[in-house]
Design a protein around this motif. Structure first.
Motif, short mmCIF file in Angstrom:
data_model
loop_
_atom_site.label_atom_id
_atom_site.label_comp_id
_atom_site.label_asym_id
_atom_site.label_seq_id
_atom_site.Cartn_x
_atom_site.Cartn_y
_atom_site.Cartn_z
N PHE A 25 5.57 10.97 1.57
CA PHE A 25 4.61 11.01 0.46
C PHE A 25 5.17 10.68 -0.92
N TYR A 26 6.45 10.92 -1.19
CA TYR A 26 6.98 10.67 -2.53
C TYR A 26 8.01 9.54 -2.55
N GLY A 27 7.91 8.64 -1.59
CA GLY A 27 8.85 7.54 -1.55
C GLY A 27 10.11 7.93 -0.77
N ARG A 207 2.60 18.06 -8.59
CA ARG A 207 3.17 16.83 -8.03
C ARG A 207 3.95 16.01 -9.06
N GLY A 208 4.54 16.71 -10.00
CA GLY A 208 5.39 16.05 -10.99
C GLY A 208 4.79 15.97 -12.37
N LEU A 209 3.47 16.13 -12.49
CA LEU A 209 2.85 16.04 -13.82
C LEU A 209 3.44 17.08 -14.77
N LEU A 210 3.71 18.28 -14.24
CA LEU A 210 4.21 19.37 -15.07
C LEU A 210 5.74 19.46 -15.08
N SER A 211 6.38 18.44 -14.57
CA SER A 211 7.84 18.48 -14.49
C SER A 211 8.52 18.19 -15.81
N GLY A 212 7.79 17.52 -16.72
CA GLY A 212 8.42 17.07 -17.94
C GLY A 212 9.15 15.75 -17.76
N HIS A 213 9.12 15.20 -16.55
CA HIS A 213 9.82 13.95 -16.26
C HIS A 213 8.86 12.81 -15.97
N PHE A 232 -3.54 11.14 -11.79
CA PHE A 232 -2.48 10.21 -12.19
C PHE A 232 -3.05 8.85 -12.62
N GLN A 233 -4.36 8.77 -12.80
CA GLN A 233 -4.99 7.49 -13.05
C GLN A 233 -5.66 7.42 -14.42
N GLY A 234 -5.54 6.26 -15.07
CA GLY A 234 -6.28 5.93 -16.28
C GLY A 234 -6.28 7.00 -17.36
N GLY A 235 -7.48 7.25 -17.89
CA GLY A 235 -7.63 8.23 -18.96
C GLY A 235 -7.30 9.64 -18.51
N ASN A 236 -7.47 9.93 -17.22
CA ASN A 236 -7.09 11.25 -16.71
C ASN A 236 -5.61 11.51 -16.96
N LEU A 237 -4.80 10.51 -16.68
CA LEU A 237 -3.36 10.68 -16.87
C LEU A 237 -3.03 10.92 -18.34
N ASP A 238 -3.67 10.16 -19.24
CA ASP A 238 -3.42 10.35 -20.67
C ASP A 238 -3.75 11.78 -21.10
N ASN A 239 -4.89 12.26 -20.65
CA ASN A 239 -5.30 13.63 -20.97
C ASN A 239 -4.28 14.64 -20.45
N ASN A 240 -3.83 14.46 -19.23
CA ASN A 240 -2.95 15.43 -18.61
C ASN A 240 -1.54 15.40 -19.19
N VAL A 313 -7.62 20.22 -17.41
CA VAL A 313 -7.10 19.11 -16.61
C VAL A 313 -8.22 18.10 -16.33
N ALA A 314 -7.84 16.84 -16.29
CA ALA A 314 -8.80 15.76 -15.99
C ALA A 314 -8.51 15.23 -14.59
N GLY A 315 -9.55 15.14 -13.78
CA GLY A 315 -9.40 14.61 -12.43
C GLY A 315 -9.26 15.68 -11.38
N GLU A 316 -9.74 15.37 -10.18
CA GLU A 316 -9.63 16.30 -9.06
C GLU A 316 -8.21 16.30 -8.50
N ARG A 317 -7.91 17.30 -7.67
CA ARG A 317 -6.58 17.41 -7.07
C ARG A 317 -6.29 16.26 -6.11
N TYR A 318 -7.30 15.85 -5.37
CA TYR A 318 -7.18 14.77 -4.38
C TYR A 318 -8.33 13.80 -4.57
#
Length: 339
Positions: A25-27, A207-213, A232-240, A313-318
């Motif tokens: 899942f994470y490469g 899933r990494g959003l709150l990692s600071g990285h 992790f997409q579009g404006g949702n990512l900017d908000n988060n 938070v913007a966007g659903e979990r899945y």
């Protein structure tokens, strides 16, 4: 290492290690680094290792087998998820939690791990086509036979929890819980506490959003399943990412990382909650374990929740298809159909 008592008696480390990302899942992950990370976690006092038989289609359990060969089995608490169906391309094709499937999946897990029991067994998702009592009943039979020590569920709603617990006492519910995913606070967490069921919290860093990285550039380069997640997409990512930036200032005041602050927040929500950290490298493991030394005052907790309001938070979990498979997201229980 601090410990926390789970329902039914077992004590586990206050932080568990989620091993999924070492196989899926994470490469790509470095197998040698994965094994070194697990061993360092165990050396630091982590006792809880969380895996799933479908992580890398068995790869994750085989990875842990190498560690089990070198460690006293009784010192480890191995939690295994089962039931997810995948095709040779890795696509998910459904869930199977029929009683006969429970026995079949467990037989393969025991063989791959090279052990005669797992400490906790849980369906990865509630099967909408099988009464939860039948699934839990089959798991209970495996417990009576000595192949399983404790039973749990994953992503189950409050009513499903109550029905399952009546069939056989549950030790924990594994479910996503973080500053960005607080839906369990309304009904599910109160139900767990009413029944005496602990919470194994995954996704504590979203899933990494709150990692600071994480960054927009990194998101655009990502070639893993996060690219398909709404947050992790579009404006949702900017908000988060703006929410994470607000946390960064608070973390700097305490001289800790954003990841440590986010994990410490989950730890502070109750002694019946055990966060799972998904570190794939020793560097990230050490950072995450540092959260155990972060003590948050009532004032600091309030400031954190002001910086990241519950519904900000913007966007659903899945994505929509996966959300439909989550019993935890349906207040009346899992809808009919195969998800």
């Amino acid at each position: 290492m601090h410990t926390r008592a789970m329902a039914g008696g077992p004590e586990v480390s206050a932080l568990g290690l989620g091993c999924m990302g070492m196989s899926d899942f994470y490469g790509a992950a470095d197998p040698a680094e994965s094994i070194a990370t697990v061993n360092e976690a165990l050396d630091c006092g982590v006792t809880l290792l969380d895996t799933g038989d479908f992580y890398g289609m068995g790869h994750n359990e085989l990875l842990l087998r190498e560690i089990l060969w070198e460690r006293p089995r009784e010192e480890l608490f191995i939690a295994v998820k089962f039931g997810a169906l995948r095709d040779p391309a890795g696509r998910f094709t459904g869930v199977d939690a029929r009683p006969e499937a429970v026995q079949n999946f467990l037989a393969h897990t025991l063989t791959r791990l090279g052990t005669d029991y797992v400490d906790l067994y849980q369906p990865a998702r509630v099967d909408p086509n099988v009464p939860i009592e039948e699934t839990v009943g089959a798991m209970a039979q495996m417990r009576q036979a000595g192949h399983v020590r404790h039973l749990g569920l994953s992503e189950a709603g409050a009513e499903t929890l109550r029905r399952a617990h009546r069939e056989h006492p549950l030790t924990w519910l594994q479910i996503e819980y973080s500053l960005l995913s607080r839906g369990i606070e309304e009904e599910i967490l109160p139900a767990c506490r009413e029944l005496g069921i602990a919470v194994s919290a995954y996704g504590v860093l979203s899933r990494g959003l709150l990692s600071g990285h994480w960054s927009r550039d990194r998101s655009e380069r990502a070639r893993d399943f996060r690219g398909h997640l709404p947050r992790f997409q579009g404006g949702n990512l900017d908000n988060n990412l703006a929410l994470v930036q607000a946390l960064d200032g608070l973390a700097a005041e305490k001289n800790v990382s954003v990841a440590q602050l986010a994990i410490a927040w989950v730890l502070a929500q109750g002694d019946d909650i055990v966060p799972l950290i998904g570190a794939r490298t020793r560097e990230r493991l050490r950072e995450s374990l540092g959260a155990l030394d972060v003590v948050l005052s009532a004032e600091e907790l309030a400031r954190i929740e002001t910086a990241v309001p519950r519904d900000a938070v913007a966007g659903e979990r899945y994505g929509a298809e996966q959300m439909a498979m989550l019993d935890s997201e349906h207040k009346g229980g899992t809808p009919p159909g195969d998800g």
